[in-house]
Structure formats: structure tokens, C-alpha cells
Design an enzyme around this catalytic site. Structure first.
Site, short mmCIF file in Angstrom:
data_model
loop_
_atom_site.label_atom_id
_atom_site.label_comp_id
_atom_site.label_asym_id
_atom_site.label_seq_id
_atom_site.Cartn_x
_atom_site.Cartn_y
_atom_site.Cartn_z
CG ASP A 214 -1.63 1.18 1.56
OD1 ASP A 214 -2.75 1.32 0.64
OD2 ASP A 214 -1.37 2.19 2.16
CD GLU A 277 -2.60 2.52 -3.29
OE1 GLU A 277 -3.63 2.92 -3.30
OE2 GLU A 277 -1.89 2.47 -2.25
#
Length: 539
Positions: A214, A277
Site C-alpha cells: 500500500d 500501489e
């Protein structure tokens, strides 16, 4: 709708290609997937109970958003214990059972890892803030105030306001790119890197098949704490964060070294997958930087489509062109929907064309070169839910109301049954977010036996992708990208597929060939109707 042989089994992955290359990944947001204990929040047992549905789609892998111990200020992306399951979702034994069932069904499992920040309730941060001399004093990003007491620099938080919070214990500010309850880890410090690598190893030892990292480009800052410059000639700005070029608060060059350490560890476990990401104005360049060669991450995805206000031929062509099949270029991943973006069918098309567009969108995603990610409910054609302000849970939407489109509207409960008193089969309790008013009609049980449903179409599309080497691994060859029509070919090892999409509400001309494999919408002898598409094999 016309399709090729839909009963064809998954294509066997070539020996030269890893399983994740060209794979289809299904994202599960645990809070909203399925609740088994009636508390209104989804859990791990709920995921396990519905894995047969996921496997029936023809996907290769599931990605599970955070289920770790957390105070839930940002709904799991504020981790208080990287190695434990939050009791809200179950236990480590429940996760082990989920993993075993997924593997039994032939599904790989990747999980989120949040390494740019932790919760302020994590023991690491509690120790770090206790003094300036404790063993973890430098594990987070601390700085003295300026002479006038103001924060150390001008960096802004994504969720609004300065990205610095004063802490009376240390008489210093700490940095946070998101909520103040999400203090920034100092990943420059070797000890912090090693602690995070130990977390990675913990889950690899447990048997996971990889990770989605993330906001990985937020994991390292400029240690000099240099001010960010303003954005020149900006478009509309809805948050203080949008006023700056994010040059110094993220994406420090030293991050590459940490990425290489992660890849080295992951590779030591064999056939695993590392997905990044990457967001921000330099996302395209950073996606390439983080995936180039054989010693960085396997793939990355950005927000090219997730935040796009419209799906246009030019956008698709330009995005695909940035990832040529070249030795010095990494492997991309793509998503049209996820937990951070409003549902694409509500962003990209008027309601009167929604049914047709939903099918076109799925076929286009499956035609792109790269690994593709479907978000739970996308296979049903779920729409964005208009969550009223008083029901919002998303801290970003609350802080920036009414400017920011709520992420909550894409996080509402999955509808399993159309006729049910238990929140459309999601829970016997009150769901944590309201149900979509039109979602009962799109429920899994209503679509499951209908060969004309969106669910059936999704299965046919993924069957085609799995059975077509050109779609799974082939080169992307652009043909046309005008105001309405997108046409490209996917070519691999003697197979050549022509993919043509009408991304407009008007009829467009079409030159057909003889090898139609799948089509959707009104496909005529010499024209494509509104939001119609066709894939043909060119022999």
C-alpha cells in the site's frame, strides 16, 4: 452476446511465465464481503464461505485488504499489529483456514502490507514517542518545531491540513502523510526495514502467495525536510495536499534499496508475487522505477483509470503505450475499480447506457496487456452508493466534505441474495454501511442462473482471457484511438486478436473479420452500436 467455448479450462501457464503474469486478481474488502457473526461487519469466515463464488469467476488470485489488528481510524490501513488478525475479522486460525480453502480451489492469495506508516497505537510508536533516547526513538519521523512553534516544513496531509502533529511527550512534531493516527515510519533506518522484512517473512512462512504494498511511494521522505514547491497553474484544488508538488515528502531515491531487499526476500520463497500501489503526479515514472529489471517488484498499478473522469480511447491507448513489451520495461497491473475509487459504471456512463457499458468495461479490462484486478461486486455491475453525510465512515470524505467523492460508496456490502431480510445475505445484523438501493436486483443469486446476466458475461470474458495466450501475455499493438473508437491487437506466438470498442453512445463503422470470439452490444455487419465491442481472431 456471442462467445467462444466458455467451458474451456484455464490455460496452463507457460513454463517461461510466472503465474501472476497476465493473471486476474479479485480484490476482497473484508468489512463488506460477508459477515458470519451478525455484527454487521464482514469477516474472514465470510470470505472462506464464499470462495466458491470467487473461484467460479475464473480468476487466479484473491487480494485481501487489511484484516490486521487496528483501531480502525482508517479501517485497517492503520495497523497496530502486523502479525495478528483483528478480532473483528476473526483469528489467525481463521486466516489459515481461508488460505487452505483458497489453495484447495486453485486460488492464490495475496495480502495488503502497509509499510509507509503504522497506527499510533502500535507498540513501536508508543515506545518511540516515550522519549528522545529510547531504542525506537528514530523509528518514526520526528522533528523540532520552527522558532515560532510552527511545523518543521510545509508538507500537507492527504486527508487535510499539515502532515505534522505536535506530541507533548517528546516536545516535537511527528510526520503523517494521512491521518494523525497514522504516524510515518522512518524507513531510512535499517532497523525499521529489518522489522518490516520480518513481518513479510512471517506471512510468507504462513503460506501467502504475495503482497500488495500500500502507498509504497510514501515510505521514504527527504531527511532534510525540504519544503515542497507549489503546483504551477493548478486546476481546481479541493485539499491543501493538492496545492503542492510532492517532491520531498515521498519517493526518496533510497526507497529503491528497500524495494530490492523486499524482492530478494520474497524471491527466496519461490513462486511469489509483489505488487505495488503507486499514486501521485509521478506515478507513471515511479511504477517503472519500482518494477524495472529482475530485482525490484514484479508489478505495479496506479490510478490512471481509478480516478479518470471518463474512459476514452485516447486514455486507454496512451496508458497502454507507456508499457511496451521491452526488455527494460516492467509488467503493469490495471484496475478500473477498487476500495479507494467510486464505482466506474457510475463515473463513466449515463444511467441509460449503464447495462451495456458495464459489459464493455469488463471486456476492455480483460483485453489489456498486464495483470488485471477486479473489485468485489464488479462482476455483478454494482453501482456507486450515495451514502449520506451522517452515515459516512471514510475519514477523507468527512474531512473534505463535500468536495471529495466518498470511498464509502464503493465499500458498501456485497449483495448475495436478492430476497432476504439479512441485508441481502450480507449479515443478520445492521450493516456498517447502508445497502445499495439497486443492489438487491444485482445480487449473486439472481444473476447466478441467468446466462444473460453480467455475472455470466464476466465468467465468459475471463474464460476467453484464460484460454487466449495473446490476451494473457501478448503484445499490445495500437490500431485506432479516435473520439469514439478504440481498436488494438493482442499478438502472441502466432495468435492475433483484433479488439474493437465503441466508447460512445453513437453507432460507429466497423470492418469485420471472420473470426469472432466474443462480442457484446449491438454488433452489426458493418457497425458497432453504442458501447458495443468485438474481439476477433485474425487468421
Amino acid at each position: 452476446m456471442r462467445t467462444a467455448d466458455l467451458a474451456a479450462p484455464k490455460v496452463a501457464t507457460k513454463a517461461a511465465e510466472p503465474w501472476w503474469k497476465g493473471a486476474s486478481i479479485y480484490q476482497i474488502y473484508p468489512r463488506s464481503f460477508a459477515d458470519t457473526n451478525g455484527d454487521g461487519v464482514g469477516d474472514l469466515k465470510g470470505i472462506t464461505a464464499h470462495l466458491d463464488h470467487v473461484a467460479s469467476l475464473g480468476v487466479d488470485c484473491i487480494w485481501i485488504s487489511p484484516f490486521f489488528t487496528s483501531p480502525m481510524k482508517d479501517y485497517g490501513y492503520d495497523v497496530a499489529d502486523y502479525r495478528a488478525v483483528d478480532p473483528l475479522f476473526g483469528s489467525l486460525a481463521d486466516f489459515d483456514a481461508l488460505l487452505a480453502r483458497a489453495h484447495q480451489l486453485g486460488l492464490k492469495v495475496i495480502i495488503d502490507q502497509v509499510y509507509s506508516h503504522s497506527s499510533d497505537e502500535h507498540p513501536w510508536f508508543r515506545e518511540s514517542r516515550s522519549s528522545r533516547t529510547n531504542p525506537k526513538a528514530d523509528w518514526y519521523v520526528w522533528a523540532d518545531a520552527k522558532a515560532d512553534g510552527s511545523p518543521p516544513n510545509n508538507w500537507q496531509s492527504v486527508f487535510g491540513g499539515p502532515s505534522w502533529t505536535w506530541d507533548a511527550r517528546r516536545e516535537q512534531y511527528y510526520h503523517h502523510s494521512f491521518l494523525k493516527e497514522q504516524p510515518q515510519l522512518n524507513c531510512h533506518l535499517p532497523e525499521v526495514q529489518q522489522a518490516l522484512l520480518d513481518v513479510t517473512r512471517f506471512w510468507l512462512d504462513r503460506g501467502v502467495d504475495g503482497f500488495r504494498f500500500d502507498a509504497i511511494n510514501f515510505a521514504m521522505h527527504d531527511p532534510a525536510l525540504t519544503d515542497n514547491p507549489p503546483v504551477p497553474n493548478p486546476a481546481k484544488r479541493t485539499r491543501p495536499f493538492d496545492f503542492q508538488q510532492h517532491i520531498h515528502n515521498q519517493s526518496h531515491p533510497a526507497l529503491i534499496g528497500f524495494i530490492e531487499r523486499l524482492r530478494d526476500l520474497i524471491d527466496s520463497y519461490g513462486d511469489r508475487f509483489a505488487l505495488a500501489e503507486v499514486g501521485g503526479e509521478r506515478a507513471a515514472a515511479e511504477m517503472h522505477e519500482y518494477t524495472v529489471g529482475d530485482d525490484r517488484l514484479h508489478s505495479a498499478y496506479g490510478f490512471d483509470f481509478l480516478y479518470a473522469p471518463a474512459l476514452t480511447p485516447g486514455l486507454v491507448a496512451a496508458t497502454a503505450a507507456a508499457w511496451p513489451a521491452a526488455p527494460d520495461t516492467g509488467w503493469p497491473s490495471w484496475a478500473f475499480e477498487n476500495h479507494d475509487a467510486p464505482r466506474a459504471v457510475s463515473r463513466w456512463v449515463a444511467p441509460d447506457h449503464r447495462d451495456q457499458f458495464t459489459r464493455l468495461k469488463m471486456l476492455l479490462l480483460a483485453s489489456l496487456r498486464g495483470t488485471i484486478i477486479l473489485y468485489q461486486g464488479e462482476e455483478l455491475g454494482l453501482t456507486q452508493v450515495d451514502v449520506p453525510f451522517e452515515r459516512l465512515r471514510d475519514p477523507e470524505a468527512i474531512a473534505n466534505w463535500p468536495q471529495t467523492l466518498s470511498r464509502d460508496g464503493a465499500r458498501t456490502p456485497m449483495p448475495w441474495r436478492a430476497e432476504a431480510n439479512d441485508a441481502n445475505g450480507f449479515s443478520t445484523g445492521e450493516p456498517w454501511l447502508p445497502l445499495g438501493p439497486d443492489h438487491a436486483g444485482l445480487a449473486v443469486d439472481r444473476q447466478n442462473g441467468d446466462p444473460a446476466s453480467m455475472l455470466a458475461f464476466t465468467r465468459s470474458v475471463l474464460a476467453l482471457r484464460n484460454g487466449s495466450p495473446a490476451l494473457r501475455w501478448g503484445e499490445f499493438v495500437p490500431i485506432t484511438a479516435d473520439d469514439r473508437t478504440l481498436c488494438f491487437e493482442r499478438v502472441h506466438d502466432g495468435q492475433r486478436l483484433r479488439c474493437t470498442f465503441n466508447l460512445s453512445p453513437d453507432e460507429v463503422p466497423l470492418r469485420r473479420h471472420d473470426g469472432a470470439m466474443i462480442e457484446t452490444g449491438p454488433v452489426l455487419a458493418d457497425a458497432l452500436g453504442p458501447y458495443a465491442a468485438l474481439i476477433e481472431e485474425i487468421r
